[in-house]
Design an enzyme around this catalytic site. Structure first.
Site, short mmCIF file in Angstrom:
data_model
loop_
_atom_site.label_atom_id
_atom_site.label_comp_id
_atom_site.label_asym_id
_atom_site.label_seq_id
_atom_site.Cartn_x
_atom_site.Cartn_y
_atom_site.Cartn_z
CB SER A 142 20.74 -7.69 -28.58
OG SER A 142 20.17 -6.53 -28.71
CE1 TYR A 155 20.22 -7.14 -22.86
CE2 TYR A 155 20.72 -6.01 -24.78
CZ TYR A 155 19.98 -6.97 -24.56
OH TYR A 155 19.05 -7.62 -25.06
P1 NAD Z 1 12.26 -12.07 -20.88
O1 NAD Z 1 12.53 -11.07 -19.53
O2 NAD Z 1 11.01 -12.08 -21.51
O3 NAD Z 1 12.72 -13.69 -20.67
C1 NAD Z 1 14.11 -13.77 -20.23
C2 NAD Z 1 14.09 -15.34 -19.76
O4 NAD Z 1 15.27 -15.62 -19.11
C3 NAD Z 1 13.02 -15.68 -18.64
O5 NAD Z 1 12.42 -16.92 -19.04
C4 NAD Z 1 13.60 -15.58 -17.28
O6 NAD Z 1 13.16 -16.42 -16.25
C5 NAD Z 1 15.08 -16.09 -17.78
N1 NAD Z 1 16.06 -15.85 -17.01
C6 NAD Z 1 16.78 -14.53 -16.26
N2 NAD Z 1 17.69 -14.58 -15.51
C7 NAD Z 1 18.00 -16.15 -15.46
C8 NAD Z 1 18.86 -16.95 -14.69
N3 NAD Z 1 19.54 -16.35 -14.08
N4 NAD Z 1 18.90 -18.06 -15.01
C9 NAD Z 1 17.88 -18.72 -16.00
N5 NAD Z 1 16.93 -18.09 -16.38
C10 NAD Z 1 16.81 -16.74 -16.37
O7 NAD Z 1 13.21 -11.56 -21.93
P2 NAD Z 1 13.22 -11.51 -23.51
O8 NAD Z 1 13.08 -10.08 -24.07
O9 NAD Z 1 12.34 -12.68 -23.87
O10 NAD Z 1 15.02 -11.78 -23.75
C11 NAD Z 1 15.33 -13.11 -24.03
C12 NAD Z 1 16.60 -13.03 -24.80
O11 NAD Z 1 16.62 -12.12 -25.89
C13 NAD Z 1 17.65 -12.10 -23.96
O12 NAD Z 1 18.93 -12.50 -23.73
C14 NAD Z 1 17.53 -10.66 -24.50
O13 NAD Z 1 18.84 -10.18 -24.36
C15 NAD Z 1 17.42 -10.92 -25.72
N6 NAD Z 1 17.01 -9.80 -26.66
C16 NAD Z 1 15.68 -9.39 -26.32
C17 NAD Z 1 15.11 -8.28 -27.25
C18 NAD Z 1 13.83 -7.70 -26.78
O14 NAD Z 1 13.42 -6.49 -27.28
N7 NAD Z 1 13.00 -8.05 -25.91
C19 NAD Z 1 15.72 -7.71 -28.14
C20 NAD Z 1 17.10 -8.45 -28.58
C21 NAD Z 1 17.55 -9.36 -27.75
#
Ligand code: NAD
Length: 260
Positions: A142, A155
């Protein structure tokens, strides 16, 4: 481009993980999906991905907070597809609170899912990659892996940790045909961020649209969201031959967030 290869994408039932799984499948890669959700909805996603791209798609409900289940996720992928060529450590959660109020249980869960899971999964897949002398490990970090924000201690700690872990794996695997890189997105409009927008709108008594604009403006010079498909395209690039010497990098895709 990725015909005959198999990828594990953790947390691919939603958001960025689903975007990456879709982009890899579109290149002919077999996919082991993982993540939580309604069984019927997950089966719908699995079947659609397989049908639209003509690739094998399986699903594992492994909880990425539980190391034995992570090892079983890797074993199941090897049983299903004969090996693991690509690992995308993507599953993640968020909790927003000041350190003095931060619930211990949320700290432990974020460190386990957002950081330690990448160690357990990487440890389990590396012997398979070494055997084939080819592998791609992509850690979804991130902008918060490079800079901090208030109220996101767990985080930010986990994401900085995963950037460090990426560098160590890159060094250790440099001559094994394996690369390991981190992708550092800025804001991506997924359920994880939608929740933060809703909390902000409710707390300030403003419309969600306003809360969403404020969220972007606070951190990003560029006032729009990156899409899961764009992150998927970057992951595909990292799996290609042109990227075979990119390793140990933390690649920003963040609308200028960390340029400031
Ligand atoms: P999201 O909530 O849409 O998806 C998260 C996914 O992780 C889902 O499929 C959920 O079921 C799964 N998950 C959660 N806990 C779990 C567990 N214990 N075991 C297995 N699966 C699990 O979120 P997202 O925004 O798509 O995030 C995905 C990644 O991207 C994360 O690591 C997040 O930190 C990172 N990220 C997101 C953003 C953003 O702006 N959305 C920015 C930077 C980084």
């Amino acid at each position: 481009m990725l015909k005959g290869k198999a990828a594990i994408v953790t947390g691919s039932t939603s958001g960025i993980g689903l975007g990456i799984a879709t982009a890899l499948a579109a290149q002919g890669c077999a996919i082991m999906m993982n993540g939580f959700g309604e069984p019927a909805a997950i089966e719908g996603l699995r079947a659609r991905l397989a049908q639209e791209h003509g690739v094998g798609v399986a699903y594992s409900p492994a909880d990425m907070a539980k190391p034995p289940q992570i090892r079983e996720l890797v074993a199941a992928t090897v049983r299903e597809f004969g090996g693991v060529d690509i690992l995308v450590n993507n599953a993640g959660i968020q909790h927003v609170a000041r350190v003095v109020d931060f619930p211990e249980e949320r700290w432990d869960a974020i460190i386990a899912i957002n950081m330690s899971a990448a160690f357990h999964a990487t440890k389990a897949v590396l012997p398979h990659m070494f055997r084939r002398k080819w592998g791609r490990i992509i850690n979804i970090a991130s902008a918060h892996g490079l800079v901090a924000s208030a109220e996101k201690a767990a985080y930010v700690t986990a994401k900085h940790g995963i950037v460090g872990f990426t560098k160590v794996v890159a060094i250790e695997t440099a001559n094994e045909g394996v690369t390991c890189n981190a992708i550092c997105p800025g804001w991506v409009l997924t359920p994880l961020v939608q929740k933060q927008i809703e909390v902000r709108a409710a707390a300030q008594g403003i419309a969600e649209r306003q809360a969403s604009d404020d969220l972007l403006r606070e951190k990003q010079p560029m006032l729009n969201f990156t899409t899961p498909a764009q992150i998927g395209a970057l992951a595909v690039f990292l799996c290609g031959d042109s990227a075979s010497t990119i390793t140990g990098a933390a690649l920003s895709i963040d609308g200028g967030w960390v340029a400031q």
